[in-house]
Write an enzyme that holds these catalytic residues in place. Structure first.
Site, PDB file in Angstrom:
ATOM      1  N   LYS A  24     -45.595  27.601   0.058  1.00  7.66           N
ATOM      2  CA  LYS A  24     -44.745  28.500  -0.733  1.00  7.66           C
ATOM      3  C   LYS A  24     -43.292  28.044  -0.700  1.00  7.66           C
ATOM      4  O   LYS A  24     -42.638  27.942  -1.741  1.00  7.66           O
ATOM      5  CB  LYS A  24     -44.893  29.923  -0.178  1.00  7.66           C
ATOM      6  CG  LYS A  24     -44.107  30.989  -0.937  1.00  7.66           C
ATOM      7  CD  LYS A  24     -44.722  32.368  -0.757  1.00  7.66           C
ATOM      8  CE  LYS A  24     -44.383  33.026   0.566  1.00  7.66           C
ATOM      9  NZ  LYS A  24     -42.975  33.425   0.680  1.00  7.66           N
ATOM     10  N   GLY A  79     -38.098  37.072  -1.417  1.00  6.97           N
ATOM     11  CA  GLY A  79     -36.833  36.914  -0.689  1.00  6.97           C
ATOM     12  C   GLY A  79     -36.296  35.496  -0.816  1.00  6.97           C
ATOM     13  O   GLY A  79     -35.085  35.282  -0.923  1.00  6.97           O
ATOM     14  N   SER A 114     -32.176  31.228   9.910  1.00  6.02           N
ATOM     15  CA  SER A 114     -32.824  31.560   8.646  1.00  6.02           C
ATOM     16  C   SER A 114     -32.668  30.405   7.671  1.00  6.02           C
ATOM     17  O   SER A 114     -31.551  30.028   7.300  1.00  6.02           O
ATOM     18  CB  SER A 114     -32.202  32.827   8.053  1.00  6.02           C
ATOM     19  OG  SER A 114     -32.479  32.899   6.669  1.00  6.02           O
ATOM     20  N   ASP A 154     -43.438  33.506  10.303  1.00 10.95           N
ATOM     21  CA  ASP A 154     -44.337  34.142   9.322  1.00 10.95           C
ATOM     22  C   ASP A 154     -45.759  34.296   9.859  1.00 10.95           C
ATOM     23  O   ASP A 154     -46.564  35.029   9.288  1.00 10.95           O
ATOM     24  CB  ASP A 154     -44.380  33.318   8.024  1.00 10.95           C
ATOM     25  CG  ASP A 154     -43.057  33.387   7.262  1.00 10.95           C
ATOM     26  OD1 ASP A 154     -42.246  34.301   7.527  1.00 10.95           O
ATOM     27  OD2 ASP A 154     -42.832  32.516   6.398  1.00 10.95           O
ATOM     28  N   ARG A 156     -42.510  44.230  10.286  1.00 10.17           N
ATOM     29  CA  ARG A 156     -43.773  43.711  10.831  1.00 10.17           C
ATOM     30  C   ARG A 156     -43.973  44.051  12.297  1.00 10.17           C
ATOM     31  O   ARG A 156     -45.098  43.908  12.799  1.00 10.17           O
ATOM     32  CB  ARG A 156     -43.867  42.193  10.575  1.00 10.17           C
ATOM     33  CG  ARG A 156     -44.061  41.872   9.099  1.00 10.17           C
ATOM     34  CD  ARG A 156     -44.156  40.391   8.807  1.00 10.17           C
ATOM     35  NE  ARG A 156     -44.391  40.162   7.385  1.00 10.17           N
ATOM     36  CZ  ARG A 156     -44.184  39.009   6.755  1.00 10.17           C
ATOM     37  NH1 ARG A 156     -43.734  37.953   7.439  1.00 10.17           N
ATOM     38  NH2 ARG A 156     -44.428  38.890   5.469  1.00 10.17           N
TER      39      ARG A 156
END
Ligand code: S3P
Length: 424
Positions: free
Chosen positions: A19, A91, A164, A311, A342
């Protein structure tokens, strides 16, 4: 959708395209000159949102079953979109495109679904504003919708508080348009697909340790990109192969970039039997993974390891629930601001299945080994929650019902079919 315990799992699965890499191929191809050809592109809803956004800015993108063809118009070739850009659930699209839009000569507005409108955007608004960018959160809550008025930018050295790749990439992409050099230093190294791919397109970019540096105004040239399989999608089959008694699964075409391979390290440390086959280190590294049922034991996960498996943590929670002993996950507060919270969601439904799990401020503590039983799970419209509980259901007594199970189309449209093919 309802799921049941399985006897065993056997066979092969070929993992669809990554992705993160698919998004970047469309973005960088749009900013490059000439044709970019992308094979094994992920046809997930998130990546289609990226295609839509660039089409709205005048880029011709042909999406055929074999390949994506992007007719790039160069660094300054985007056109002002005639309507609001819809980021859907993505996002990655929202944050990366903001870096590109900040340096344009036109204004644009970005919005997305209910989840996107709750994701924190201050993390990109802050560095982009420091570069001279003009970004306003229209609801005044530091979330989308965002209005971005293109303006002249200047380079900065940004020290990010979060590890990030989305923040790092937004700043580096703005750096393409800035005056002078732009540097980003992060607390732990996040995925480096932007650095690898931008360099291949011809950007002047270097990385050293946890700092990436980019120089402006390169001539980006269209490329041929073959997207490796997504290790984040492979993670569900890794967990399934390890947890289901007698299972043996060959997972083909998996990207094993060291900034993404934390699940492999952790699975091995927990006692998992995983063999890498057909390793290929040409560009983004890939391998096939042979996974066999294993008795797992609990471990501690923290620090620099966390961004390399961020993830995958929901399905790693499921592995920990089935492992002997205690698993502790720290330094993972980022889990709270993903497509859902999460930490809360995993604690709620793994507890409902009988697991001993406690949420903390930055992770969870799981005392594994209790038998799991089926329950009703709400995906909270989070693809990784749906897939993680589909895996938990394979070893749980009784029925597991997942509400909102269709959300897997975000990153893995064929997930349930691929899983069903392994049932024996
Ligand atoms: C991504 C980066 C990560 C990851 C997301 C994809 C990317 O987010 O969770 O699924 O493609 O850059 P953060 O950068 O917010 O950690």
């Amino acid at each position: 959708m309802k799921f049941q315990k399985v006897n065993t799992l056997k066979g092969e699965v070929t993992i669809p395209g990554d992705k993160s890499i698919s998004h970047r191929a469309v973005m960088f191809g749009s900013l490059a000159e000439g044709l970019t050809e992308v094979t094994n592109f992920l046809q997930g809803a998130d990546c289609l949102s990226t295609i839509d956004a660039f089409r709205k800015m005048g880029i011709e993108i042909e999406n055929t079953p074999e390949k994506i063809l992007i007719h790039g118009r160069g660094l300054h070739g985007l056109k002002e979109p005639s309507s609001v850009l819809d980021m859907g659930n993505s996002g990655t699209t929202t944050r990366l495109i903001s870096g590109i839009l900040a340096g344009q000569t036109f204004a644009s507005t970005l919005t997305g679904d209910a989840s996107i409108q709750k994701r924190p955007m201050r993390r990109i608004m802050e560095p982009l504003s420091m570069m001279g960018g003009k970004i306003v959160s229209l609801n005044g809550n530091d979330c989308a919708p965002l209005q971005i008025t293109g303006s002249p930018l200047h380079g900065i050295h940004y020290h990010s508080r979060v590890a990030s790749a989305q923040v790092k990439s937004a700043v580096l992409l703005a750096g393409l348009y800035a005056e002078g050099e732009t540097l980003v230093t992060e607390p732990s190294l996040s995925r480096n697909h932007t650095e690898i791919m931008l360099r291949a397109f011809g950007a002047k970019l270097s990385s050293e340790d946890k700092t990436a540096r980019i120089y402006p105004e390169p001539r980006l040239q269209g490329q041929k990109i073959h997207v490796p399989g997504d290790i984040s999608s492979a993670a569900y089959f890794i967990a399934a192969g390890l947890l289901v008694p007698g299972a043996e699964i060959l997972i083909k075409n998996v990207g094993i970039n060291p900034t993404r391979d934390g699940i492999l390290k952790v699975a091995k440390e927990m006692g998992g039997n995983i063999t890498l086959l057909n390793e290929n280190y040409d560009g983004e590294p890939t391998a096939d993974l042979l996974v066999k049922h294993s008795q797992l034991h609990g471990i501690v996960m923290e620090g620099d390891l966390i961004p390399t498996l961020i993830d995958e943590l929901p399905v790693i929670n499921v592995m920990a629930a089935c492992a002997e002993g205690t698993t502790v996950i720290r330094d993972a507060a980022e889990l709270k601001v993903k497509e859902s919270n999460r930490i809360d969601v995993m604690v709620q439904y793994l507890s409902a299945m009988g697991c001993d799990i406690t949420g903390t401020d930055d992770g969870m503590i799981i005392v594994g080994g209790r038998p799991l039983h089926g329950t009703v799970v709400d995906s909270h419209m989070d693809h990784r929650i749906a897939m993680s509980f589909a895996i938990a259901s394979l070893v749980a007594e009784g029925d597991t019902e997942i509400k909102g199970s269709d959300v897997v189309t975000i990153s893995y449209p064929g997930f349930y079919a691929d899983l069903a093919r392994l049932h024996h």
